[in-house]
Design a protein around this motif. Structure first.
Motif, PDB file in Angstrom:
ATOM      1  N   ARG A 266       0.892  -1.085   0.055  1.00  0.00           N
ATOM      2  CA  ARG A 266       0.121  -0.067  -0.026  1.00  0.00           C
ATOM      3  C   ARG A 266       0.847   1.388   0.197  1.00  0.00           C
ATOM      4  NH1 ARG A 266      -4.700   1.252   4.418  1.00  0.00           N
ATOM      5  NH2 ARG A 266      -4.965  -1.127   4.058  1.00  0.00           N
ATOM      6  N   PRO A 267       0.480   2.099  -0.894  1.00  0.00           N
ATOM      7  CA  PRO A 267       1.654   3.455  -0.877  1.00  0.00           C
ATOM      8  C   PRO A 267       1.078   4.223   0.380  1.00  0.00           C
ATOM      9  CG  PRO A 267      -0.389   3.371  -2.566  1.00  0.00           C
ATOM     10  CD  PRO A 267      -0.465   2.303  -1.933  1.00  0.00           C
ATOM     11  N   VAL A 268       2.010   4.716   1.076  1.00  0.00           N
ATOM     12  CA  VAL A 268       1.659   6.000   2.098  1.00  0.00           C
ATOM     13  C   VAL A 268       2.512   7.016   1.799  1.00  0.00           C
ATOM     14  CG1 VAL A 268       1.119   4.109   3.969  1.00  0.00           C
ATOM     15  CG2 VAL A 268       3.359   4.869   3.480  1.00  0.00           C
ATOM     16  N   CYS A 284      -0.527   7.262 -12.039  1.00  0.00           N
ATOM     17  CA  CYS A 284      -1.466   6.165 -11.482  1.00  0.00           C
ATOM     18  C   CYS A 284      -2.238   5.265 -12.535  1.00  0.00           C
ATOM     19  CB  CYS A 284      -2.304   6.593 -10.367  1.00  0.00           C
ATOM     20  SG  CYS A 284      -3.327   5.249  -9.579  1.00  0.00           S
ATOM     21  N   PRO A 285      -2.154   4.135 -12.679  1.00  0.00           N
ATOM     22  CA  PRO A 285      -2.989   3.493 -14.006  1.00  0.00           C
ATOM     23  C   PRO A 285      -4.374   3.558 -13.530  1.00  0.00           C
ATOM     24  CG  PRO A 285      -1.577   1.842 -12.679  1.00  0.00           C
ATOM     25  CD  PRO A 285      -1.205   3.019 -12.228  1.00  0.00           C
ATOM     26  N   ASP A 286      -4.901   3.520 -12.307  1.00  0.00           N
ATOM     27  CA  ASP A 286      -6.127   3.336 -11.863  1.00  0.00           C
ATOM     28  C   ASP A 286      -6.947   4.673 -11.490  1.00  0.00           C
ATOM     29  OD1 ASP A 286      -6.745   0.798 -12.219  1.00  0.00           O
ATOM     30  OD2 ASP A 286      -5.842   0.121 -10.542  1.00  0.00           O
ATOM     31  N   GLU A 287      -6.088   5.858 -11.536  1.00  0.00           N
ATOM     32  CA  GLU A 287      -6.538   7.376 -11.378  1.00  0.00           C
ATOM     33  C   GLU A 287      -6.925   7.258  -9.666  1.00  0.00           C
ATOM     34  OE1 GLU A 287      -9.402   8.311 -14.012  1.00  0.00           O
ATOM     35  OE2 GLU A 287      -7.722   8.313 -15.766  1.00  0.00           O
ATOM     36  N   CYS A 288      -6.018   6.558  -8.813  1.00  0.00           N
ATOM     37  CA  CYS A 288      -6.528   6.724  -7.536  1.00  0.00           C
ATOM     38  C   CYS A 288      -6.368   7.919  -6.869  1.00  0.00           C
ATOM     39  CB  CYS A 288      -5.593   5.620  -6.939  1.00  0.00           C
ATOM     40  SG  CYS A 288      -5.740   3.999  -7.403  1.00  0.00           S
ATOM     41  N   PHE A 289      -5.504   8.854  -7.220  1.00  0.00           N
ATOM     42  CA  PHE A 289      -5.330  10.182  -6.544  1.00  0.00           C
ATOM     43  C   PHE A 289      -6.352  11.135  -6.789  1.00  0.00           C
ATOM     44  CE2 PHE A 289      -1.499   7.769  -6.582  1.00  0.00           C
ATOM     45  CZ  PHE A 289      -0.408   8.251  -5.442  1.00  0.00           C
ATOM     46  N   GLU A 298      -3.753  12.541  -2.517  1.00  0.00           N
ATOM     47  CA  GLU A 298      -4.055  11.362  -1.556  1.00  0.00           C
ATOM     48  C   GLU A 298      -4.712  10.235  -2.253  1.00  0.00           C
ATOM     49  OE1 GLU A 298      -6.937  11.845   1.268  1.00  0.00           O
ATOM     50  OE2 GLU A 298      -8.509  12.692   0.006  1.00  0.00           O
ATOM     51  N   VAL A 299      -4.215   9.257  -1.799  1.00  0.00           N
ATOM     52  CA  VAL A 299      -4.582   7.779  -2.589  1.00  0.00           C
ATOM     53  C   VAL A 299      -6.027   7.606  -2.034  1.00  0.00           C
ATOM     54  CG1 VAL A 299      -4.041   5.387  -2.649  1.00  0.00           C
ATOM     55  CG2 VAL A 299      -2.309   7.191  -2.351  1.00  0.00           C
ATOM     56  N   VAL A 300      -6.965   6.901  -2.866  1.00  0.00           N
ATOM     57  CA  VAL A 300      -8.213   6.412  -2.585  1.00  0.00           C
ATOM     58  C   VAL A 300      -7.917   4.900  -2.355  1.00  0.00           C
ATOM     59  CG1 VAL A 300     -10.491   6.226  -3.243  1.00  0.00           C
ATOM     60  CG2 VAL A 300      -9.252   8.287  -3.729  1.00  0.00           C
ATOM     61  N   ALA A 303      -9.442   2.109  -4.471  1.00  0.00           N
ATOM     62  CA  ALA A 303      -9.238   1.838  -5.786  1.00  0.00           C
ATOM     63  C   ALA A 303      -7.758   1.195  -6.142  1.00  0.00           C
ATOM     64  CB  ALA A 303      -9.533   3.240  -6.631  1.00  0.00           C
ATOM     65  N   CYS A 304      -7.065   1.247  -5.276  1.00  0.00           N
ATOM     66  CA  CYS A 304      -5.472   1.386  -5.189  1.00  0.00           C
ATOM     67  C   CYS A 304      -5.478  -0.365  -5.392  1.00  0.00           C
ATOM     68  CB  CYS A 304      -4.835   1.839  -4.220  1.00  0.00           C
ATOM     69  SG  CYS A 304      -3.017   1.323  -4.254  1.00  0.00           S
ATOM     70  N   ILE A 305      -4.462  -0.741  -6.403  1.00  0.00           N
ATOM     71  CA  ILE A 305      -4.244  -2.297  -6.764  1.00  0.00           C
ATOM     72  C   ILE A 305      -2.728  -2.668  -5.994  1.00  0.00           C
ATOM     73  CG2 ILE A 305      -3.297  -2.133  -8.898  1.00  0.00           C
ATOM     74  CD1 ILE A 305      -5.269  -4.557  -9.522  1.00  0.00           C
ATOM     75  N   GLY A 306      -2.073  -1.227  -5.722  1.00  0.00           N
ATOM     76  CA  GLY A 306      -0.889  -1.630  -5.058  1.00  0.00           C
ATOM     77  C   GLY A 306       0.180  -1.984  -6.181  1.00  0.00           C
ATOM     78  N   CYS A 307       0.336  -1.353  -7.463  1.00  0.00           N
ATOM     79  CA  CYS A 307       1.283  -1.737  -8.217  1.00  0.00           C
ATOM     80  C   CYS A 307       2.477  -0.916  -7.912  1.00  0.00           C
ATOM     81  CB  CYS A 307       0.856  -1.247  -9.691  1.00  0.00           C
ATOM     82  SG  CYS A 307       0.747   0.567  -9.809  1.00  0.00           S
ATOM     83  N   GLY A 308       2.871   0.102  -7.180  1.00  0.00           N
ATOM     84  CA  GLY A 308       3.840   0.643  -6.952  1.00  0.00           C
ATOM     85  C   GLY A 308       4.400   1.654  -7.857  1.00  0.00           C
ATOM     86  N   ILE A 309       3.432   1.938  -9.042  1.00  0.00           N
ATOM     87  CA  ILE A 309       4.177   2.923  -9.943  1.00  0.00           C
ATOM     88  C   ILE A 309       4.191   4.309  -9.361  1.00  0.00           C
ATOM     89  CG2 ILE A 309       3.324   4.022 -11.967  1.00  0.00           C
ATOM     90  CD1 ILE A 309       2.606   1.484 -13.168  1.00  0.00           C
ATOM     91  N   CYS A 310       3.129   4.781  -8.754  1.00  0.00           N
ATOM     92  CA  CYS A 310       3.388   6.102  -7.950  1.00  0.00           C
ATOM     93  C   CYS A 310       4.530   6.184  -7.315  1.00  0.00           C
ATOM     94  CB  CYS A 310       2.141   6.485  -6.954  1.00  0.00           C
ATOM     95  SG  CYS A 310       1.794   5.073  -5.652  1.00  0.00           S
ATOM     96  N   ALA A 311       5.107   5.156  -6.395  1.00  0.00           N
ATOM     97  CA  ALA A 311       6.262   5.346  -5.823  1.00  0.00           C
ATOM     98  C   ALA A 311       7.624   5.519  -6.601  1.00  0.00           C
ATOM     99  CB  ALA A 311       6.439   4.072  -4.862  1.00  0.00           C
TER     100      ALA A 311
END
Ligand code: SF4
Ligand code: SF4
Length: 381
Positions: A266-268, A284-289, A298-300, A303-311
């Motif tokens: 999970r991204p924090v 973010c591929p799922d437009e979570c922010f 902030e992350v919703v 919807a977040c699948i935890g792919c790690g791309i944002c980090a």
């Protein structure tokens, strides 16, 4: 370097490669195709194929490709009768964000990463973690298997782009280690030399073979702590005909698009060091922010699948840190947004950030500090 080769004791071998849709598609393709090409060097026919060939493979959703190698054409044809193999000899998770399992477009609910792995088969994971840390994130084993950890970080690139970081070559070395009857190290080395003319690529194959750590996993090992989806998705009998995409009001999200079930990490976010560059929001591929009133992102989490791309795309060191899901209490932490906590009490939030991420919340450099100061004390706050 030489490898003992024995006659295969089975008529074929099936390997599945689990990856995140689109971003790692080329990586998965290269692994599967190379398995087949290496096997052909010793006369074994094989084929590589994908379960998905269309748009459902997208947005970081776990997807699968397969490589099947057989003793002869008849056996291969028999193997090919399976559109999607339900039993595999080896499962490859191209990085450890996938060890929690697969939840695809094709069904509801998460399946353990070892779901198709046969008894005493292998699960190969590329990771910087220890085998015990990875076992702690996988579902409780219901049959024995061997975990094989290939040292390396997650390999992500842009849409359809291949990141040439040798993850494919290291995984092929690991495959030669766990399935020497079908994938010979000498064949893989020769194939990679031929294809790349790069001695470093061949060295990566050898590294994957030598450095991969094997860890037997007994029945009962693993975790039963993964959360259960807290909402109902429509079953196929209740789906509406045709393609229906509801218009949503600004600020609303699709109530059915909740992908957290397959999230291992999970991204924090450290809002104090965020420079509001928008990279996470854009990539973010799922437009979570979501953009907050202070201009932070902030992350919703639903919807977040935890792919790690944002980090990976965040330009500020440790501003977004991927944290093991098991560090969060499924009930207390759930998927609630955290920006309001930061807004209400930054000291308490930063302590929480540090406890979860294991890194300091303080800015890492003068430049970041200046940026952070601007972000934290600017007029928008
Ligand atoms: S928020 Fe980060 S980890 Fe989650 S889906 Fe978006 S890019 Fe991936
Ligand atoms: S979290 Fe990182 S990527 Fe996102 S806006 Fe802030 S600095 Fe940029």
């Amino acid at each position: 370097m030489s490898q003992t080769v024995t006659a295969p004791t089975t008529t074929d071998i099936t390997i599945e490669v689990v990856y995140r849709g689109i971003f790692q598609k080329t990586l998965a393709q290269r692994i599967c195709r190379s398995v087949v090409l290496a096997a052909r060097r010793r006369g074994s026919p094989g084929t590589a194929f994908a379960r998905y060939g269309d748009s459902p493979e997208r947005n970081g959703v776990p997807a699968k490709q397969f490589a099947v190698v057989a003793a002869d054409d008849t056996q291969l044809e028999a193997s090919m009768a399976r559109y999607e193999p339900s039993v595999t000899d080896v499962t490859v998770a191209v990085d450890d964000t996938l060890v929690k399992g697969v939840e695809s477009w094709a069904w509801y609910g998460r399946q353990p990463i070892w779901k198709t792995t046969k008894p005493d088969g292998f699960v190969i994971v590329t990771s910087d973690k220890t085998p015990d840390e990875i076992v702690a994130q996988t579902d409780t084993a219901v049959r024995p298997y061997t975990l094989a950890v290939v040292p390396g970080a997650a390999s992500f690139a842009g849409l359809w782009v291949y990141k040439d970081d040798h993850t494919d070559w290291r995984v092929l070395g690991a495959l030669a280690k766990v399935a020497p009857d079908w994938i010979r190290l000498e064949d893989v080395r020769a194939l990679v030399q031929e294809q790349t003319k790069d001695p470093n690529a061949v060295a990566s194959v050898q590294y994957g073979f030598d450095a991969t750590v094997l860890r037997p996993v007994a029945v009962g090992e693993g975790t039963s702590g993964h959360e259960v989806l807290q909402f109902e998705k429509p079953g196929w009998t209740t789906m509406r005909p045709g393609i229906v995409v509801d218009a949503r009001k600004p600020g609303e999200r699709n109530p059915f698009y909740k992908k957290y079930g397959a999230r291992t990490m999970r991204p924090v976010v450290n809002f104090d060091t965020c420079i509001k560059c928008t990279m996470c929001w854009l990539d973010c591929p799922d437009e979570c922010f979501e953009v907050t009133p202070t201009g932070h992102y902030e992350v919703v989490y639903e919807a977040c699948i935890g792919c790690g791309i944002c980090a990976q795309v965040c330009p500020v060191k440790d501003c977004i840190v991927m944290v093991d899901e098991l560090k969060f209490d499924p009930d207390l932490d759930a998927n609630k947004t955290v920006w309001p906590q930061w807004q209400a009490d930054r000291g308490t939030y930063n302590k929480w950030f540090e406890a979860k991420s294991g890194v300091s919340a303080a800015p890492k450099s003068a430049k970041a500090a200046a940026s952070s100061g601007a972000a934290a004390t600017g007029g928008e706050d």
